[in-house]
Design an enzyme around this catalytic site. Structure first.
Site, PDB file in Angstrom:
ATOM      1  N   LYS A  14       0.895  -1.298   0.067  1.00  0.00           N
ATOM      2  CA  LYS A  14       0.057   0.172  -0.081  1.00  0.00           C
ATOM      3  C   LYS A  14       0.891   1.243  -0.143  1.00  0.00           C
ATOM      4  O   LYS A  14       0.449   2.201  -0.676  1.00  0.00           O
ATOM      5  CB  LYS A  14      -0.954  -0.011   1.171  1.00  0.00           C
ATOM      6  CG  LYS A  14      -1.872  -1.219   1.264  1.00  0.00           C
ATOM      7  CD  LYS A  14      -3.019  -0.976   2.357  1.00  0.00           C
ATOM      8  CE  LYS A  14      -2.244  -1.137   3.699  1.00  0.00           C
ATOM      9  NZ  LYS A  14      -1.836  -2.280   4.017  1.00  0.00           N
ATOM     10  N   ARG A  89      -9.761   0.608   8.461  1.00  0.00           N
ATOM     11  CA  ARG A  89      -9.051  -0.698   8.797  1.00  0.00           C
ATOM     12  C   ARG A  89     -10.254  -1.673   9.621  1.00  0.00           C
ATOM     13  O   ARG A  89     -10.216  -2.809   9.663  1.00  0.00           O
ATOM     14  CB  ARG A  89      -8.082  -0.578   9.600  1.00  0.00           C
ATOM     15  CG  ARG A  89      -6.718  -0.951   8.808  1.00  0.00           C
ATOM     16  CD  ARG A  89      -5.586  -0.680   9.828  1.00  0.00           C
ATOM     17  NE  ARG A  89      -4.408  -1.281   9.671  1.00  0.00           N
ATOM     18  CZ  ARG A  89      -3.391  -0.705   8.998  1.00  0.00           C
ATOM     19  NH1 ARG A  89      -3.396   0.566   8.608  1.00  0.00           N
ATOM     20  NH2 ARG A  89      -2.178  -1.524   8.973  1.00  0.00           N
ATOM     21  N   ARG A 128      11.803  -5.139   4.758  1.00  0.00           N
ATOM     22  CA  ARG A 128      11.645  -3.770   4.512  1.00  0.00           C
ATOM     23  C   ARG A 128      12.434  -2.851   5.440  1.00  0.00           C
ATOM     24  O   ARG A 128      12.789  -3.082   6.565  1.00  0.00           O
ATOM     25  CB  ARG A 128      10.022  -3.346   4.910  1.00  0.00           C
ATOM     26  CG  ARG A 128       9.729  -1.926   4.907  1.00  0.00           C
ATOM     27  CD  ARG A 128       8.383  -1.418   4.779  1.00  0.00           C
ATOM     28  NE  ARG A 128       7.378  -2.135   6.257  1.00  0.00           N
ATOM     29  CZ  ARG A 128       6.254  -1.926   6.303  1.00  0.00           C
ATOM     30  NH1 ARG A 128       5.593  -1.236   5.237  1.00  0.00           N
ATOM     31  NH2 ARG A 128       5.618  -2.369   7.147  1.00  0.00           N
ATOM     32  N   ARG A 161      11.255  -1.281  11.129  1.00  0.00           N
ATOM     33  CA  ARG A 161      10.361  -0.909  12.015  1.00  0.00           C
ATOM     34  C   ARG A 161      10.129  -1.835  12.890  1.00  0.00           C
ATOM     35  O   ARG A 161      10.198  -3.047  12.659  1.00  0.00           O
ATOM     36  CB  ARG A 161       8.969  -0.765  11.261  1.00  0.00           C
ATOM     37  CG  ARG A 161       8.811   0.594  10.405  1.00  0.00           C
ATOM     38  CD  ARG A 161       7.481   0.669   9.671  1.00  0.00           C
ATOM     39  NE  ARG A 161       6.374  -0.160   9.975  1.00  0.00           N
ATOM     40  CZ  ARG A 161       5.232  -0.064   9.452  1.00  0.00           C
ATOM     41  NH1 ARG A 161       5.018   0.580   8.349  1.00  0.00           N
ATOM     42  NH2 ARG A 161       3.876  -0.878   9.932  1.00  0.00           N
ATOM     43  N   ARG A 172      -0.128  -9.234  13.050  1.00  0.00           N
ATOM     44  CA  ARG A 172      -0.788  -8.028  12.150  1.00  0.00           C
ATOM     45  C   ARG A 172      -1.603  -8.895  10.899  1.00  0.00           C
ATOM     46  O   ARG A 172      -2.815  -8.271  10.875  1.00  0.00           O
ATOM     47  CB  ARG A 172       0.327  -7.342  11.417  1.00  0.00           C
ATOM     48  CG  ARG A 172       0.992  -6.357  12.792  1.00  0.00           C
ATOM     49  CD  ARG A 172       2.234  -5.426  12.126  1.00  0.00           C
ATOM     50  NE  ARG A 172       2.021  -4.886  11.092  1.00  0.00           N
ATOM     51  CZ  ARG A 172       3.064  -4.410  10.172  1.00  0.00           C
ATOM     52  NH1 ARG A 172       4.224  -4.973  10.308  1.00  0.00           N
ATOM     53  NH2 ARG A 172       3.005  -3.646   9.292  1.00  0.00           N
TER      54      ARG A 172
HETATM   55  P1  AMP Z   1       0.769   0.715   8.777  1.00  0.00           P
HETATM   56  O1  AMP Z   1       1.833   1.698   8.497  1.00  0.00           O
HETATM   57  O2  AMP Z   1      -0.499   1.172   7.991  1.00  0.00           O
HETATM   58  O3  AMP Z   1       1.162  -0.704   8.526  1.00  0.00           O
HETATM   59  O4  AMP Z   1       0.107   0.946  10.285  1.00  0.00           O
HETATM   60  C1  AMP Z   1       1.095   0.477  11.486  1.00  0.00           C
HETATM   61  C2  AMP Z   1       0.245   0.203  12.491  1.00  0.00           C
HETATM   62  O5  AMP Z   1      -0.493   1.522  13.101  1.00  0.00           O
HETATM   63  C3  AMP Z   1      -0.670  -0.725  12.466  1.00  0.00           C
HETATM   64  O6  AMP Z   1      -0.216  -1.996  12.848  1.00  0.00           O
HETATM   65  C4  AMP Z   1      -1.803  -0.319  13.502  1.00  0.00           C
HETATM   66  O7  AMP Z   1      -1.369  -0.606  14.882  1.00  0.00           O
HETATM   67  C5  AMP Z   1      -1.572   1.155  13.523  1.00  0.00           C
HETATM   68  N1  AMP Z   1      -2.840   1.775  12.815  1.00  0.00           N
HETATM   69  C6  AMP Z   1      -2.615   2.182  11.258  1.00  0.00           C
HETATM   70  N2  AMP Z   1      -3.844   2.861  10.711  1.00  0.00           N
HETATM   71  C7  AMP Z   1      -4.636   2.176  11.605  1.00  0.00           C
HETATM   72  C8  AMP Z   1      -5.887   2.160  11.554  1.00  0.00           C
HETATM   73  N3  AMP Z   1      -6.614   2.858  10.328  1.00  0.00           N
HETATM   74  N4  AMP Z   1      -6.862   1.779  12.745  1.00  0.00           N
HETATM   75  C9  AMP Z   1      -6.240   1.185  13.699  1.00  0.00           C
HETATM   76  N5  AMP Z   1      -5.000   0.958  13.510  1.00  0.00           N
HETATM   77  C10 AMP Z   1      -4.001   1.755  12.566  1.00  0.00           C
END
Ligand code: AMP
Length: 227
Positions: A14, A89, A128, A161, A172
């Protein structure tokens, strides 16, 4: 165009795809993950609320995300086109997005579902690397930086990360299946879902999405997304 959503498991690409689309279509990249990480870095209250959830690979509570999203949308220009990455999400977040778009007389044009196998996901996330300064994404084999450990764009330090470790990746993925996958049928029923094979490298995947967007842009305003 008003809003495009990139839906898919962690590691579906994404962020990488959003960065390419962003440059080509002038849409605003709206990543709740980036916003949360920035809040943690700044020591902001929302960051303190979110940090432990992120470290465990769990979702941050809807209430926290909704406040964050509304505040950010309220700052933007009404005519902006958003490219949502990692949001929504959950079911309640999708309902909130519908309501916020309606409030702005805006429309959700298309939801691209990035489909990818579990093996590819684990390989992508464990390889990554992210720039500490500008958040650009790399992969040790698939998208290596020109100079090892340094960002091509800004020269910042690349790091892994903390939620990209194997155990957290598997959690996840499980969270995605439990809480996010239901959005696939939600958007399919609305007629806006377009499936994209994201097992491939970035360029052919982005090319498919661009073709789909070009078709959408050239069509009359009303109508559903093309499959
Ligand atoms: P990402 O960078 O999109 O993979 O997000 C990293 C982490 O941030 C996720 O594993 C969640 O813990 C949190 N997170 C990001 N976006 C959301 C969302 N829309 N709803 C809930 N948690 C989120």
């Amino acid at each position: 165009m008003n809003a495009i959503v990139l839906l898919g498991a962690p590691g579906a690409g994404k962020g990488t795809i959003a960065a390419s689309l962003n440059e080509q279509w002038g849409a605003i990249h709206f990543s709740t993950g980036d916003m949360l990480r920035a809040a943690i870095k700044q020591g902001a209250p929302v960051g303190r609320q979110a940090e432990a959830f992120i470290q465990r690979g769990e979702l941050v509570p809807d209430r926290v995300i909704m406040d964050l999203v509304i505040a950010r949308l309220d700052q933007g220009k009404p005519e902006a086109c958003y490219l949502f990455d990692g949001f929504p999400r959950t079911g309640p977040q999708a309902v909130l997005l519908d309501a916020e778009l309606e409030r702005r007389r805006a429309k959700l044009d298309v939801v691209f579902l990035l489909e990818v196998s579990t093996d590819v996901i684990v390989d992508r996330l464990s390889g990554r690397r992210v720039c500490r300064s500008c958040e650009a994404n790399y992969h040790i084999r698939n998208i290596p930086p020109r100079v090892e450990g340094r960002c091509d764009r800004c020269g910042g330090e690349l790091f892994q990360r903390p939620d990209d470790t194997r155990e957290t990746i598997l959690n996840r993925l499980e969270v995605y299946r439990r809480q996010t996958e239901e959005l696939i049928s939600y958007y399919d029923r609305k007629g806006v879902l377009v499936r994209v094979d994201s097992n491939r490298s970035r360029d052919p995947t982005v090319a498919d999405i661009n073709r789909s967007l070009e078709r959408l842009m050239s069509r009359p305003a009303e109508g559903s997304a093309e499959r």
